[in-house]
Design a protein around this motif. Structure first.
Motif, PDB file in Angstrom:
ATOM      1  N   CYS A  27       0.857  -1.197   0.000  1.00 52.91           N
ATOM      2  CA  CYS A  27       0.000   0.000   0.000  1.00 52.91           C
ATOM      3  C   CYS A  27       0.885   1.237   0.000  1.00 52.91           C
ATOM      4  CB  CYS A  27      -0.903   0.003   1.228  1.00 52.91           C
ATOM      5  SG  CYS A  27       0.025   0.239   2.764  1.00 52.91           S
ATOM      6  N   CYS A  51      -3.344   4.847   5.776  1.00 48.67           N
ATOM      7  CA  CYS A  51      -3.689   3.425   5.913  1.00 48.67           C
ATOM      8  C   CYS A  51      -5.194   3.223   5.687  1.00 48.67           C
ATOM      9  CB  CYS A  51      -3.309   2.941   7.309  1.00 48.67           C
ATOM     10  SG  CYS A  51      -3.938   1.301   7.687  1.00 48.67           S
ATOM     11  N   CYS A  54      -6.631  -2.481   5.464  1.00 46.89           N
ATOM     12  CA  CYS A  54      -6.959  -3.725   4.747  1.00 46.89           C
ATOM     13  C   CYS A  54      -6.527  -4.977   5.517  1.00 46.89           C
ATOM     14  CB  CYS A  54      -6.303  -3.724   3.364  1.00 46.89           C
ATOM     15  SG  CYS A  54      -4.515  -3.959   3.416  1.00 46.89           S
ATOM     16  N   CYS A  57      -0.872  -6.278   6.003  1.00 45.82           N
ATOM     17  CA  CYS A  57       0.448  -6.237   6.640  1.00 45.82           C
ATOM     18  C   CYS A  57       0.442  -6.952   7.984  1.00 45.82           C
ATOM     19  CB  CYS A  57       0.933  -4.793   6.781  1.00 45.82           C
ATOM     20  SG  CYS A  57      -0.129  -3.764   7.786  1.00 45.82           S
TER      21      CYS A  57
HETATM   22  S1  SF4 Z   1      -3.522  -2.340   6.905  1.00 46.09           S
HETATM   23 FE1  SF4 Z   1      -1.323  -2.419   6.406  1.00 46.09          FE
HETATM   24  S2  SF4 Z   1      -1.244  -3.009   4.234  1.00 46.09           S
HETATM   25 FE2  SF4 Z   1      -3.347  -2.359   4.663  1.00 46.09          FE
HETATM   26  S3  SF4 Z   1      -3.398  -0.185   4.126  1.00 46.09           S
HETATM   27 FE3  SF4 Z   1      -2.899  -0.285   6.323  1.00 46.09          FE
HETATM   28  S4  SF4 Z   1      -0.686  -0.269   6.454  1.00 46.09           S
HETATM   29 FE4  SF4 Z   1      -1.236  -0.785   4.332  1.00 46.09          FE
END
Ligand code: SF4
Ligand code: SF4
Length: 372
Positions: A27, A51, A54, A57
């Motif tokens: 992302c 962020c 999602c 990560c």
């Molecule tokens: S949850 Fe993690 S991968 Fe998803 S948008 Fe946020 S920082 Fe990025």
């Protein structure tokens, strides 16, 4: 030293991630993080709003719990994000409305609906309230147009001014360190990224829920909700132009533009919130900021109830139910307007501003990506 504990934790995680960089393709957060060696409060609030939650990560991370590094980026940034909206709220004295927001919105909605119902009952003759009104100007038999325009115009203006002031404070806090300003290209890129929710795709596979099988459902229901809201806003704008420029009064026939736009938007605001609500309950609790569940649920519920009452009004406007339904719908719309600056609604605007800055940063990024 940071202003809050959650920013201290976000700093710790971003420092770990900056050494690891395994997630840099997922992302915008990780490339933006890699452009920094240290993180101010504004930087962390910027990353938090960049962020999209999602969850990718967290699932991909070899240091997530039970590892002793205890790396949980989605949850930490979700808490930091929500705290940032309160920190930038305007006027400052009303920032407390972000706390226990579900209760605040529920009370506002109950009082607003009650006020419209009692107001209609008190100021309208019973025969008019329960009468059948059709044709142009039918709504204004129950509430004069000027009173409606003044009340909702003031509520809308208040929401716009307070939101602009809050977002402006955020922009200054995240933009000042490198003296950055938006440009047309960055703005256009951010509109594209926001319009297709580019970073809600978990790096291409979809959002993670309560298992490790990602889906794109959250993005789909966000789209229903977002575009449903825009269509309803467009319907109101067209109706306002009809009224003031063409002297055409509501309600309009079903084939007319305000009704077509409002119906399409209303359907989106029924499907989207239901889907988002279901998706929220299917998410892994480890990814969520449980303290803000009330705020999330209240906003989704307000959109749904506003749409439901609007659709009921559309279907039954030529019957005796029109008066009570108009009171109900106006009550929800008014409560929605006045609570917009102090609830989940602002997440879209803060995220958009973060995307504008990210687009701008990418332009300035040296060829080959972030520096080592
Ligand atoms: S949850 Fe993690 S991968 Fe998803 S948008 Fe946020 S920082 Fe990025
Ligand atoms: S979330 Fe975990 S795997 Fe991803 S960059 Fe950070 S430490 Fe590395």
């Amino acid at each position: 030293m940071h202003g809050t504990k959650i920013l201290e934790e976000a700093d710790r995680l971003m420092t770990v991630c900056n050494s690891c960089r395994y997630c840099e393709g997922l992302c915008a957060v990780f490339p933006a993080m890699e452009m920094r060696r240290s993180f101010s409060d504004g930087d962390l609030n910027y990353l938090a709003n960049l962020c999209h939650g999602c969850g990718a990560c967290y699932v991909d991370c070899q240091f997530s719990p039970p590892h002793e590094f205890n790396v949980n980026v989605p949850r930490t940034l979700a808490i930091a994000r929500a705290e940032s909206w309160s920190a930038y709220a305007w006027p400052r004295g009303l920032a407390f409305l972000f706390a226990r927001n579900g209760l605040v919105v529920a009370i506002a909605a109950a009082l607003s609906v009650a006020a419209f119902i009692f107001g209609f009952a008190a100021f309208t003759d019973r025969q008019v309230l329960y009468g059948v009104h059709t044709g142009p100007g039918a709504f204004y038999a129950l509430m004069p147009h000027n009173a409606m325009a003044a009340l909702f115009g003031a509520a809308f203006l208040y929401a716009i001014v307070t939101i602009v002031m809050g977002v402006r404070a955020f922009w200054r806090d995240i933009g000042e360190p490198i003296g950055m300003h938006a440009d047309a290209g960055s703005l256009f890129q951010a509109i594209r990224d926001a319009g297709n929710l580019r970073y809600l795709d978990g790096g291409g596979v979809g959002c993670f829920n309560d298992d490790e099988r990602p889906t794109d459902r959250r993005r789909l229901y966000h789209h229903f909700t977002f575009y449903g809201f825009l269509l309803c806003f467009a319907a109101t704008s067209v109706a306002t132009l009809y009224h003031y420029l063409m002297a055409r009064e509501a309600p309009y026939p079903w084939w007319d533009l305000p009704v077509v736009l409002g119906t399409a938007g209303g359907i989106g605001l029924l499907i989207g919130p239901i889907g988002l609500f279901a998706a929220k309950w299917q998410r892994d609790a480890a990814l969520l900021d449980e303290k803000r569940m009330g705020m999330d649920t209240a906003f989704i519920a307000m959109l749904f109830l506003t749409s439901l009452s609007g659709m009921a009004l559309l279907l039954l406007r030529a019957t005796a139910a029109m008066g009570p339904l108009l009171a109900l719908h106006l009550g929800f719309v008014f409560a929605l307007f006045i609570t917009l600056p102090y609830g989940k609604f602002v997440h879209g605007l803060y995220r958009f501003v973060a995307l504008v800055r990210y687009a701008r940063e990418r332009k300035m990024m040296p060829a080959g990506g972030p520096t080592e």
